[in-house]
Design an enzyme around this catalytic site. Structure first.
Site, short mmCIF file in Angstrom:
data_model
loop_
_atom_site.label_atom_id
_atom_site.label_comp_id
_atom_site.label_asym_id
_atom_site.label_seq_id
_atom_site.Cartn_x
_atom_site.Cartn_y
_atom_site.Cartn_z
N CYS A 1 0.82 -1.15 -0.66
CA CYS A 1 0.15 -0.02 -0.34
C CYS A 1 0.87 1.09 0.10
O CYS A 1 -0.19 2.63 0.02
CB CYS A 1 -1.54 -0.04 1.10
SG CYS A 1 -2.04 -1.51 0.94
N HIS B 1 -3.71 6.95 1.43
CA HIS B 1 -4.56 5.73 1.13
C HIS B 1 -5.63 5.02 1.99
O HIS B 1 -5.46 5.47 2.89
CB HIS B 1 -3.29 4.39 2.11
CG HIS B 1 -3.71 3.38 1.56
ND1 HIS B 1 -4.01 2.58 0.59
CD2 HIS B 1 -3.52 1.86 2.86
CE1 HIS B 1 -4.55 1.15 1.23
NE2 HIS B 1 -3.94 1.17 1.80
N ASN C 1 -10.38 -0.61 -0.68
CA ASN C 1 -9.14 -0.40 -0.16
C ASN C 1 -8.52 -1.24 -1.76
O ASN C 1 -8.12 -2.31 -1.72
CB ASN C 1 -9.11 -1.21 0.48
CG ASN C 1 -7.39 -0.82 0.86
OD1 ASN C 1 -6.30 -0.89 0.25
ND2 ASN C 1 -6.55 -1.30 1.94
#
Length: 332
Positions: A122, A257, A288
């Site tokens: 990520c 993020h 996500n």
């Protein structure tokens, strides 16, 4: 003695443009709750997600990356033939080799650009942007395409309550090139491999091959990851502001993020962001998307708020490794 010539590049770089591609299907919470014995309300309260983008079975991370990269190149005004570096941050290459980047470079007409993949989960996009900035300023490249691309639905166990309902598919891309003024601030990046088990695959490919495990899927220890993200990553975000020589009050946008809406809200509180700072909340309808989440969220933010163009944005990625990367950028 013969002295080797050394390359040198421009003093500064900037982001010229963004491109995006999301999975074709919008998957609502109600489609997932039975398998995890949960509810739409529980997912919304815990994560802020209403739907997530997931790709068709025949669409892979390479397709998503190529589409996002092509849009970024078209909008940049830089001919594809002048792109000499392609970096793709991903954990979703359907094959261990060749790289996604080499295939994408060919698809967008950037042959024979240097091309490689890198895995920082990520934080991958922040890592890749840091590399592109440094390589251009060192004279190793002139114009770069940087992409975060994931098809995480391929590594989801529908019955897993730790992470499966969070994940989406997509790719976000930028073109980076020379600038007369600083457009990408100094990176604050690092890792803590002692916490590697907090987010990881639950088996190896050799375990799967030898029949010792089912197809490997992602798992996380949610409460521990939440605590680490909220407390440790807020410190990293503040360090990135300090290294860039700016204050939170200078920010036009904050683009973390897209891991969890509660984490995003806590970040904003700890950074004491003014009401004028627009906060990216792409997670609500995209989910996500790991390495893709920051450029995807930025792409949407610029579409919805074109007045942010030319403003400062703080971005921070964090995830499996554990790894983190943050920097302040000027929005194109």
């Amino acid at each position: 003695m013969i002295t080797l010539a050394q390359a040198s590049g421009p003093a500064y770089t900037r982001i010229y443009s963004y491109g995006a591609a999301r999975g074709e299907n919008a998957v609502p919470n109600d489609d997932l709750v039975e398998a995890i014995d949960s509810s739409d309300e529980w997912i919304r309260q815990r994560t802020g997600i209403v739907t997530r983008a997931r790709a068709l079975p025949e669409t892979d991370a390479i397709d998503l990356a190529a589409a996002a990269a092509a849009e970024a190149v078209e909008k940049s005004g830089i001919p594809a033939s002048e792109i000499d570096l392609v970096i793709i941050a991903t954990i979703s290459n359907p094959r261990q080799t060749p790289s996604v980047a080499a295939i994408v470079a060919d698809r967008i007409g950037a042959n024979p650009a240097a091309a490689y993949d890198m895995n920082a989960a990520c934080a991958g996009y922040a890592y890749a942007l840091t590399q592109a900035d440094a390589l251009i300023r060192a004279g190793a490249a002139h114009n770069a395409v940087v992409v975060g691309a994931e098809k995480l639905s391929d590594v989801v166990d529908p019955t897993d309550r730790s992470i499966s309902f969070l994940l989406g598919d997509g790719a976000g891309a930028v073109v980076v090139g020379p600038s007369d003024t600083p457009g990408i601030g100094p990176a604050v990046w690092g890792s803590d491999g002692s916490k590697a088990d907090l987010i990881s695959m639950n088996a190896t490919l050799t375990d799967f091959r030898d029949g010792r495990a089912e197809w490997p899927t992602l798992r996380q220890q949610g409460p521990a990851v939440f605590r680490w993200a909220v407390w440790e990553m807020a410190k990293v975000a503040r360090q990135a502001l300090e290294k860039a020589g700016v204050q939170a009050s200078d920010l036009a946008a904050f683009i973390p993020h897209q891991a969890n809406m509660r984490i995003i809200d806590e970040f904003a509180k700890q950074l004491e962001l003014p009401e004028s700072t627009v906060i990216a909340r792409d997670i609500e309808t995209t989910g996500n998307t790991s390495a893709a989440s920051i450029p995807l969220a930025t792409h949407r933010l610029l579409q919805e708020h074109p007045e942010l163009s030319g403003g400062l944005a703080l971005q921070i990625g964090f995830g499996a490794g554990l790894v983190f990367g943050a920097q302040v950028v000027v929005l194109p």
